[in-house]
Write a protein that holds these residues in place. Structure first.
Motif, PDB file in Angstrom:
ATOM      1  N   ALA A  47       0.816  -1.215   0.000  1.00 31.28           N
ATOM      2  CA  ALA A  47       0.000   0.000   0.000  1.00 31.28           C
ATOM      3  C   ALA A  47       0.853   1.271   0.000  1.00 31.28           C
ATOM      4  O   ALA A  47       2.070   1.227   0.202  1.00 31.28           O
ATOM      5  CB  ALA A  47      -0.919  -0.003   1.222  1.00 31.28           C
ATOM      6  N   GLU A  48       0.196   2.379  -0.209  1.00 31.40           N
ATOM      7  CA  GLU A  48       0.885   3.676  -0.215  1.00 31.40           C
ATOM      8  C   GLU A  48       1.527   3.957   1.141  1.00 31.40           C
ATOM      9  O   GLU A  48       2.625   4.510   1.235  1.00 31.40           O
ATOM     10  CB  GLU A  48      -0.107   4.786  -0.553  1.00 31.40           C
ATOM     11  N   GLN A  49       0.842   3.571   2.232  1.00 30.94           N
ATOM     12  CA  GLN A  49       1.342   3.860   3.577  1.00 30.94           C
ATOM     13  C   GLN A  49       2.485   2.945   3.987  1.00 30.94           C
ATOM     14  O   GLN A  49       3.241   3.257   4.918  1.00 30.94           O
ATOM     15  CB  GLN A  49       0.211   3.732   4.597  1.00 30.94           C
ATOM     16  N   GLY A  50       2.597   1.786   3.342  1.00 29.09           N
ATOM     17  CA  GLY A  50       3.624   0.825   3.687  1.00 29.09           C
ATOM     18  C   GLY A  50       3.186  -0.578   3.307  1.00 29.09           C
ATOM     19  O   GLY A  50       2.206  -0.769   2.587  1.00 29.09           O
ATOM     20  N   ILE A  51       3.922  -1.553   3.778  1.00 30.36           N
ATOM     21  CA  ILE A  51       3.577  -2.954   3.550  1.00 30.36           C
ATOM     22  C   ILE A  51       2.601  -3.372   4.643  1.00 30.36           C
ATOM     23  O   ILE A  51       2.929  -3.322   5.831  1.00 30.36           O
ATOM     24  CB  ILE A  51       4.839  -3.832   3.596  1.00 30.36           C
ATOM     25  N   VAL A  52       1.403  -3.777   4.246  1.00 30.45           N
ATOM     26  CA  VAL A  52       0.356  -4.087   5.217  1.00 30.45           C
ATOM     27  C   VAL A  52       0.131  -5.594   5.277  1.00 30.45           C
ATOM     28  O   VAL A  52      -0.218  -6.225   4.282  1.00 30.45           O
ATOM     29  CB  VAL A  52      -0.966  -3.382   4.858  1.00 30.45           C
ATOM     30  N   LEU A  53       0.360  -6.159   6.460  1.00 31.36           N
ATOM     31  CA  LEU A  53       0.058  -7.564   6.723  1.00 31.36           C
ATOM     32  C   LEU A  53      -1.180  -7.602   7.614  1.00 31.36           C
ATOM     33  O   LEU A  53      -1.209  -6.940   8.654  1.00 31.36           O
ATOM     34  CB  LEU A  53       1.217  -8.253   7.445  1.00 31.36           C
ATOM     35  N   ALA A  54      -2.177  -8.354   7.222  1.00 33.99           N
ATOM     36  CA  ALA A  54      -3.418  -8.391   7.986  1.00 33.99           C
ATOM     37  C   ALA A  54      -3.967  -9.813   8.014  1.00 33.99           C
ATOM     38  O   ALA A  54      -3.694 -10.611   7.104  1.00 33.99           O
ATOM     39  CB  ALA A  54      -4.452  -7.448   7.368  1.00 33.99           C
ATOM     40  N   PRO A  55      -4.720 -10.150   9.057  1.00 35.23           N
ATOM     41  CA  PRO A  55      -5.340 -11.473   9.102  1.00 35.23           C
ATOM     42  C   PRO A  55      -6.295 -11.657   7.927  1.00 35.23           C
ATOM     43  O   PRO A  55      -7.071 -10.749   7.602  1.00 35.23           O
ATOM     44  CB  PRO A  55      -6.064 -11.492  10.444  1.00 35.23           C
ATOM     45  N   ALA A  56      -6.248 -12.809   7.295  1.00 34.55           N
ATOM     46  CA  ALA A  56      -7.041 -13.045   6.093  1.00 34.55           C
ATOM     47  C   ALA A  56      -8.534 -12.981   6.356  1.00 34.55           C
ATOM     48  O   ALA A  56      -9.310 -12.646   5.446  1.00 34.55           O
ATOM     49  CB  ALA A  56      -6.675 -14.397   5.482  1.00 34.55           C
ATOM     50  N   ASP A  57      -8.947 -13.275   7.593  1.00 29.71           N
ATOM     51  CA  ASP A  57     -10.383 -13.226   7.898  1.00 29.71           C
ATOM     52  C   ASP A  57     -10.879 -11.807   8.143  1.00 29.71           C
ATOM     53  O   ASP A  57     -12.076 -11.583   8.363  1.00 29.71           O
ATOM     54  CB  ASP A  57     -10.715 -14.131   9.083  1.00 29.71           C
ATOM     55  N   GLY A  58      -9.972 -10.833   8.130  1.00 31.08           N
ATOM     56  CA  GLY A  58     -10.361  -9.432   8.277  1.00 31.08           C
ATOM     57  C   GLY A  58     -10.672  -8.999   9.688  1.00 31.08           C
ATOM     58  O   GLY A  58     -11.015  -7.839   9.924  1.00 31.08           O
ATOM     59  N   ASP A  59     -10.546  -9.889  10.650  1.00 30.00           N
ATOM     60  CA  ASP A  59     -10.875  -9.577  12.044  1.00 30.00           C
ATOM     61  C   ASP A  59      -9.649  -9.020  12.758  1.00 30.00           C
ATOM     62  O   ASP A  59      -8.760  -9.759  13.170  1.00 30.00           O
ATOM     63  CB  ASP A  59     -11.372 -10.836  12.748  1.00 30.00           C
ATOM     64  N   SER A  60      -9.587  -7.695  12.886  1.00 25.73           N
ATOM     65  CA  SER A  60      -8.425  -7.056  13.502  1.00 25.73           C
ATOM     66  C   SER A  60      -8.839  -5.792  14.233  1.00 25.73           C
ATOM     67  O   SER A  60      -9.478  -4.912  13.653  1.00 25.73           O
ATOM     68  CB  SER A  60      -7.371  -6.722  12.437  1.00 25.73           C
ATOM     69  N   GLU A  61      -8.482  -5.712  15.506  1.00 33.46           N
ATOM     70  CA  GLU A  61      -8.804  -4.527  16.304  1.00 33.46           C
ATOM     71  C   GLU A  61      -7.558  -3.825  16.832  1.00 33.46           C
ATOM     72  O   GLU A  61      -7.645  -2.758  17.427  1.00 33.46           O
ATOM     73  CB  GLU A  61      -9.710  -4.921  17.472  1.00 33.46           C
ATOM     74  N   ILE A  62      -6.404  -4.450  16.629  1.00 32.72           N
ATOM     75  CA  ILE A  62      -5.136  -3.900  17.105  1.00 32.72           C
ATOM     76  C   ILE A  62      -4.170  -3.808  15.937  1.00 32.72           C
ATOM     77  O   ILE A  62      -4.097  -4.712  15.095  1.00 32.72           O
ATOM     78  CB  ILE A  62      -4.536  -4.771  18.227  1.00 32.72           C
ATOM     79  N   GLY A  63      -3.410  -2.708  15.874  1.00 35.50           N
ATOM     80  CA  GLY A  63      -2.447  -2.516  14.800  1.00 35.50           C
ATOM     81  C   GLY A  63      -1.054  -2.230  15.322  1.00 35.50           C
ATOM     82  O   GLY A  63      -0.877  -1.796  16.464  1.00 35.50           O
TER      83      GLY A  63
END
Length: 252
Positions: free
Chosen positions: A58-74
């Motif tokens: 992404a423009e902001q950086g390399i984004v790693l995220a859980p595949a199920d989309g459930d994320s509340e903490i970064g």
């Protein structure tokens, strides 16, 4: 005649200063692009093939995220000096699997000190995440300390703070390597006074400075006795526990 001569001297002096400034700036840019430590191919390929994690350049950086989309903490993570940001994908993918959205920044000129962007320049990559930690490796960690006032927690990999955060209620996890030849355990201990009294400092046995990323050996570093796989698992366990909702709620 004297006035004209004086103007000529002033003109040449100003031009000389301008040329020196331009040469200096050009030298810094050139130096920042030489000797950048690239990400190792195999660990990065494993991240890209991991079905439990999404990878977004992404423009902001390399984004790693859980595949199920459930994320509340970064976690916004700042790379060490002249280290390819992709070199941190493998060691951080474990917490992404556990539900943490990770944004690995791309520092200007490959040096975090030359990157003045505020924390929200990176957290904007995941606007639905409300709780953010900031962290970094080596000099990236020093920069993370400067951004910590806008974060809920601070994570240091082979690093320490140059600014004083001892009077804050910031949750802090500092990971050191027993074989680190650059940010040695002694240096990290000497800077302990800049962290809150309840900061959690953990020394990982056998880890070197370069063990905190996947970019190969680094000049001046010690020799690691821990495998990459064990290092990744250890960091995932320690960082995952620290970034859990319950742990951050208790710290806050």
């Amino acid at each position: 005649m004297q006035k004209k001569r004086g103007r000529r001297v002033l003109k040449w002096t100003l031009w000389s200063i301008l040329i020196l400034v331009l040469l200096g700036a050009g030298g810094i840019v050139a130096w920042s692009q030489i000797g950048v430590m690239g990400a190792e191919k195999a660990p990065l390929a494993a991240v890209r093939e991991n079905p439990a994690v999404t990878v977004d350049d992404a423009e902001q950086g390399i984004v790693l995220a859980p595949a199920d989309g459930d994320s509340e903490i970064g976690l916004v993570f700042v790379p060490g000096a002249k280290v390819d940001p992709w070199a941190y994908a493998a060691i951080l993918q474990g917490v992404a699997e556990e539900g943490v959205t990770v944004v690995i920044t791309r520092p200007w000129l490959n040096l975090a000190f030359f990157d003045p962007r505020p924390l929200d320049s990176f957290t904007s990559a995941a606007p639905d995440v409300d709780v953010w930690a900031v962290g970094g490796h080596s000099l990236g960690g020093v920069r993370a300390c400067q951004l910590a006032a806008d974060a809920d927690a601070l994570v240091l990999f082979g690093s320490y703070c140059a600014n004083d955060l001892s009077g804050t209620d910031l949750a802090v996890l500092s990971l050191a390597g027993s074989e680190d030849g650059l940010s040695t355990p002694a240096k990290i201990s000497d800077a302990r006074g800049n962290l809150p009294a309840d900061a959690d400092l953990v020394e990982i046995d056998g880890a070197s400075h370069a063990s905190f990323g996947d970019y190969g050996p680094q000049a001046g570093d010690g020799t690691p006795s821990i495998s990459d796989e064990e290092m990744h698992a250890t960091v995932t366990e320690l960082l995952g526990a620290f970034l859990s909702e319950d742990a951050l709620a208790a710290a806050g």
